[in-house]
Write an enzyme that holds these catalytic residues in place. Structure first.
Site, PDB file in Angstrom:
ATOM      1  N   PRO A 145     -12.411   9.839  -4.671  1.00 58.13           N
ATOM      2  CA  PRO A 145     -11.456  10.946  -4.519  1.00 58.13           C
ATOM      3  C   PRO A 145     -11.769  11.798  -3.291  1.00 58.13           C
ATOM      4  O   PRO A 145     -10.942  12.607  -2.876  1.00 58.13           O
ATOM      5  CB  PRO A 145     -11.632  11.748  -5.813  1.00 58.13           C
ATOM      6  CG  PRO A 145     -12.875  11.272  -6.448  1.00 58.13           C
ATOM      7  CD  PRO A 145     -13.157   9.904  -5.932  1.00 58.13           C
ATOM      8  N   GLU A 194     -20.637   9.102 -11.926  1.00 58.44           N
ATOM      9  CA  GLU A 194     -20.614  10.231 -10.983  1.00 58.44           C
ATOM     10  C   GLU A 194     -20.601   9.744  -9.534  1.00 58.44           C
ATOM     11  O   GLU A 194     -20.883  10.509  -8.619  1.00 58.44           O
ATOM     12  CB  GLU A 194     -21.814  11.155 -11.221  1.00 58.44           C
ATOM     13  CG  GLU A 194     -21.819  11.806 -12.590  1.00 58.44           C
ATOM     14  CD  GLU A 194     -20.528  12.556 -12.892  1.00 58.44           C
ATOM     15  OE1 GLU A 194     -20.100  13.374 -12.067  1.00 58.44           O
ATOM     16  OE2 GLU A 194     -19.944  12.298 -13.967  1.00 58.44           O
ATOM     17  N   ARG A 200       1.658  -6.455   1.190  1.00 59.28           N
ATOM     18  CA  ARG A 200       3.079  -6.449   1.565  1.00 59.28           C
ATOM     19  C   ARG A 200       3.258  -6.595   3.064  1.00 59.28           C
ATOM     20  O   ARG A 200       4.313  -6.994   3.532  1.00 59.28           O
ATOM     21  CB  ARG A 200       3.767  -5.146   1.114  1.00 59.28           C
ATOM     22  CG  ARG A 200       3.817  -4.941  -0.375  1.00 59.28           C
ATOM     23  CD  ARG A 200       4.500  -3.636  -0.735  1.00 59.28           C
ATOM     24  NE  ARG A 200       5.907  -3.596  -0.354  1.00 59.28           N
ATOM     25  CZ  ARG A 200       6.878  -4.221  -0.988  1.00 59.28           C
ATOM     26  NH1 ARG A 200       6.608  -4.942  -2.055  1.00 59.28           N
ATOM     27  NH2 ARG A 200       8.125  -4.130  -0.568  1.00 59.28           N
ATOM     28  N   ASP A 216      11.103  -0.760   3.466  1.00 61.46           N
ATOM     29  CA  ASP A 216      10.387   0.032   2.466  1.00 61.46           C
ATOM     30  C   ASP A 216      10.395   1.515   2.814  1.00 61.46           C
ATOM     31  O   ASP A 216      10.425   1.878   3.993  1.00 61.46           O
ATOM     32  CB  ASP A 216       8.898  -0.375   2.422  1.00 61.46           C
ATOM     33  CG  ASP A 216       8.645  -1.590   1.551  1.00 61.46           C
ATOM     34  OD1 ASP A 216       9.548  -1.989   0.807  1.00 61.46           O
ATOM     35  OD2 ASP A 216       7.523  -2.131   1.631  1.00 61.46           O
TER      36      ASP A 216
END
Ligand code: ADE
Length: 230
Positions: A89, A116, A154, A169
């Protein structure tokens, strides 16, 4: 294009890899995905991969030795070491331009964290690219790795069959607009009609309508995002 997924949970992947476009791309030799269990690189008798954090606190930290040794061993397989991408993150937020950048690499090593996260020395030693799939916390990097694979393939030539498809797209093309609305049969459902222009056969007018629609949707979403202060 080659992906090596380094994870403590390789069993999360076969279902995903066995479906649809990705399955076909693998069968056709356009994409290769190797699954590597970081635990196989643990040398102690319990095959441990994690330990308690120095300084205390909740949870466990993935140890540096099996992780670095796993990455280095995998890099040595094949003629190019590839780019190491750590899913976290704390990484760069994944967007279509970053997907395009990653698709330019012939080989990606996707390193999936759990608990963690990794001992910080994994980052110091390997200096990986770091990618986040959004500002929320997942239980591990595996779903993020699937998102990277799904979006990148893709753009691998031949994977979509019709190369126009990726160009159309959302977030693609020079202006990165959202894609226009699409319809198929029936022409009417519960009183909802397909826009007349799409049935006209006039390709120029259809293209113009789609451009306007695409711009309208993009603006609408921007306004919505601005209103919510995101
Ligand atoms: N691991 C945990 N949360 C993540 C996120 N948001 N993106 C990528 N990897 C993650």
């Amino acid at each position: 294009m080659r992906f090596d997924v380094l994870t403590l949970f390789p069993e999360m992947f076969p279902g995903y890899l066995g479906q649809s476009l990705l399955k076909l791309a693998i069968e056709r030799g356009l994409v290769e995905v190797n699954l590597i269990n970081i635990r196989d690189f643990s040398t102690d008798k319990h095959k441990s991969v994690d330990d308690r954090p120095f300084g205390g606190g909740p949870g466990m930290v993935i140890r540096v030795e099996p992780t670095v040794e796993c990455v280095e061993a995998v890099q040595q397989q094949g003629d190019k070491p590839g780019r190491v991408v750590l899913l976290t993150p704390q990484g760069r937020r994944l967007t279509q331009p970053i997907v395009e950048e990653l698709a330019g690499c012939e080989r990606l090593l996707l390193l999936c964290g759990r608990y963690e996260g990794f001992d910080e020395r994994v980052r110091d030693i390997l200096e990986p690219d770091t990618i986040s799939i959004g500002d929320y916390v997942l239980n591990g990097g595996e779903v993020g790795a699937m998102v990277v694979i799904d979006s990148v393939i893709r753009l691998v030539p031949g994977v979509l069959g019709d190369e126009e498809s990726a160009k159309q797209d959302s977030f693609s093309g020079p202006n990165r607009h959202l894609e226009f609305a699409q319809y198929t049969r029936p022409r009417e459902y519960r009183g909802h009609q397909v826009p007349e222009i799409l049935l006209s056969g006039n390709h120029q007018e259809i293209a113009a309508w789609r451009e306007v629609e695409s711009l309208r949707r993009t603006r609408e979403r921007q306004d919505d995002t601005n209103r919510k202060g995101n």
